[in-house]
Write an enzyme that holds these catalytic residues in place. Structure first.
Site, mmCIF file in Angstrom:
data_model
loop_
_atom_site.group_PDB
_atom_site.id
_atom_site.type_symbol
_atom_site.label_atom_id
_atom_site.label_comp_id
_atom_site.label_asym_id
_atom_site.label_seq_id
_atom_site.Cartn_x
_atom_site.Cartn_y
_atom_site.Cartn_z
ATOM 1 N N GLY A 14 14.529 22.174 40.714
ATOM 2 C CA GLY A 14 14.988 20.813 40.222
ATOM 3 C C GLY A 14 14.467 19.519 41.057
ATOM 4 C CG ASN A 16 8.991 17.143 39.184
ATOM 5 O OD1 ASN A 16 8.582 16.157 39.393
ATOM 6 N ND2 ASN A 16 8.667 18.434 39.675
ATOM 7 N NE ARG A 95 12.823 31.919 29.424
ATOM 8 C CZ ARG A 95 13.263 33.061 29.396
ATOM 9 N NH1 ARG A 95 13.042 33.738 28.570
ATOM 10 N NH2 ARG A 95 14.110 33.673 30.294
ATOM 11 C CG ASN A 111 5.390 20.155 31.312
ATOM 12 O OD1 ASN A 111 6.505 20.306 32.192
ATOM 13 N ND2 ASN A 111 4.327 20.945 31.562
ATOM 14 C CG HIS A 113 0.557 21.394 34.828
ATOM 15 N ND1 HIS A 113 1.171 22.560 34.616
ATOM 16 C CD2 HIS A 113 -0.847 21.553 35.149
ATOM 17 C CE1 HIS A 113 0.108 23.748 34.758
ATOM 18 N NE2 HIS A 113 -0.902 22.950 35.329
ATOM 19 N N GLY A 147 0.599 23.811 22.233
ATOM 20 C CA GLY A 147 -0.115 24.765 23.249
ATOM 21 C C GLY A 147 0.595 24.529 24.610
ATOM 22 C CB VAL A 148 0.490 26.774 27.432
ATOM 23 C CG1 VAL A 148 0.987 26.722 28.620
ATOM 24 C CG2 VAL A 148 1.240 27.773 26.642
ATOM 25 C CG ASP A 149 0.583 23.609 30.927
ATOM 26 O OD1 ASP A 149 1.696 22.868 30.808
ATOM 27 O OD2 ASP A 149 0.453 24.540 31.692
ATOM 28 C CE LYS A 176 5.082 11.278 50.155
ATOM 29 N NZ LYS A 176 4.072 10.479 50.722
HETATM 30 C C1 GRF Z 1 6.727 21.272 39.630
HETATM 31 O O1 GRF Z 1 5.329 21.737 40.367
HETATM 32 C C2 GRF Z 1 6.141 21.030 38.252
HETATM 33 O O2 GRF Z 1 5.022 20.378 38.277
HETATM 34 C C3 GRF Z 1 5.956 22.315 37.523
HETATM 35 O O3 GRF Z 1 7.121 23.128 38.059
HETATM 36 C C4 GRF Z 1 7.520 22.635 39.266
HETATM 37 C C5 GRF Z 1 8.997 22.584 39.150
HETATM 38 O O4 GRF Z 1 9.487 22.241 40.279
HETATM 39 N N1 GRF Z 1 6.157 22.239 36.293
HETATM 40 P P1 GRF Z 1 10.758 21.399 40.611
HETATM 41 O O5 GRF Z 1 11.773 22.515 39.983
HETATM 42 O O6 GRF Z 1 10.779 20.100 39.756
HETATM 43 O O7 GRF Z 1 11.252 21.199 41.970
#
Ligand code: GRF
Length: 216
Positions: A14, A16, A95, A111, A113, A147-149, A176
């Site tokens: 968590g 992010n 998921r 999302n 990534h 799709g995925v990403d 970061k």
């Molecule tokens: C992050 O690297 C995000 O880009 C990816 O999964 C990771 C999640 O990290 N989708 P956090 O749970 O937000 O610390």
């Protein structure tokens, strides 16, 4: 300007989610996380949300490995509706969402990534970047499609790969930047400045003296 109501879906650490909570409370984003939903009962993301006084919901994901059960998706949709969410932010949600759920919130799910998409979609992408030998990697905020990403790209940040980087060191350097660009993308969304045209997201210029925002 109305503040954007964000629903976050997270499965793990968590960080992010935390970056969005912090951006909101520090006034860097005119948006609030109003609900955090997880498919993992003990996810650190849920603890972070509760610590910040944000409502949480654990949703039993069902028996499929990468997807959610129909019932779980129903609960998620119901919860996002209940909290009148404008934007859904996936933040380490492990998921794959069904086409029905994606269509239900079309243009309103983002999302984050940890690679420069379309390079290295999927999992363990920092390791894949190192093994491939790229000299730059980074992160991407994109809208979620079926799709995925693969969805339209909102913002990317480039991160150099240094000689001797381990997966952990590179992941940390990328993280970061993730924390910086996710809040920026949410802010652009809230300002009504993201226009999706096919695969391309156009970032419209700031409107001076703008008092309103177009919610999608
Ligand atoms: C992050 O690297 C995000 O880009 C990816 O999964 C990771 C999640 O990290 N989708 P956090 O749970 O937000 O610390």
């Amino acid at each position: 300007m109305a503040r954007t109501r964000i629903g976050v879906l997270a499965s793990g650490r968590g960080s992010n989610l935390q970056s969005l909570i912090d951006a909101s409370s520090e006034g860097r984003m005119d948006a609030d996380v109003v609900i955090v939903i997880s498919d993992v009962e003990k996810a650190q993301a849920l603890v972070r949300a509760r610590d910040a006084g944000i409502e949480t919901r654990f949703v039993e994901p069902g028996r499929k490995r990468a997807h959610l059960s129909e019932e779980a998706e129903g609960v998620i949709i119901g919860t996002l509706d209940e909290y009148k969410v404008d934007l859904v932010c996936l933040a380490g949600f492990m998921r794959i969402l069904s086409p029905q759920l994606v269509r239900r919130f079309k243009g309103r799910i983002m999302n984050i990534h940890p690679s420069l998409l379309p390079a290295f979609p999927g999992l363990k992408v920092q390791r894949k970047a190192l093994e491939y030998g790229v000299k730059f990697s980074g992160c991407t905020v994109h809208f979620v499609d079926e799709g995925v990403d693969t969805g339209p790209i909102v913002i990317q940040a480039v991160v150099p790969v240094s000689e001797g980087d381990t997966e952990e060191v590179l992941a940390q350097r990328i993280l970061k930047e993730e924390h910086r660009i996710y809040a920026e993308a949410v802010q652009l969304f809230g300002e009504g400045r993201l226009k999706i045209e096919g695969r391309v997201v156009h970032v419209l210029p700031e409107r001076s003296g703008d008092a309103g925002s177009d919610k999608h």
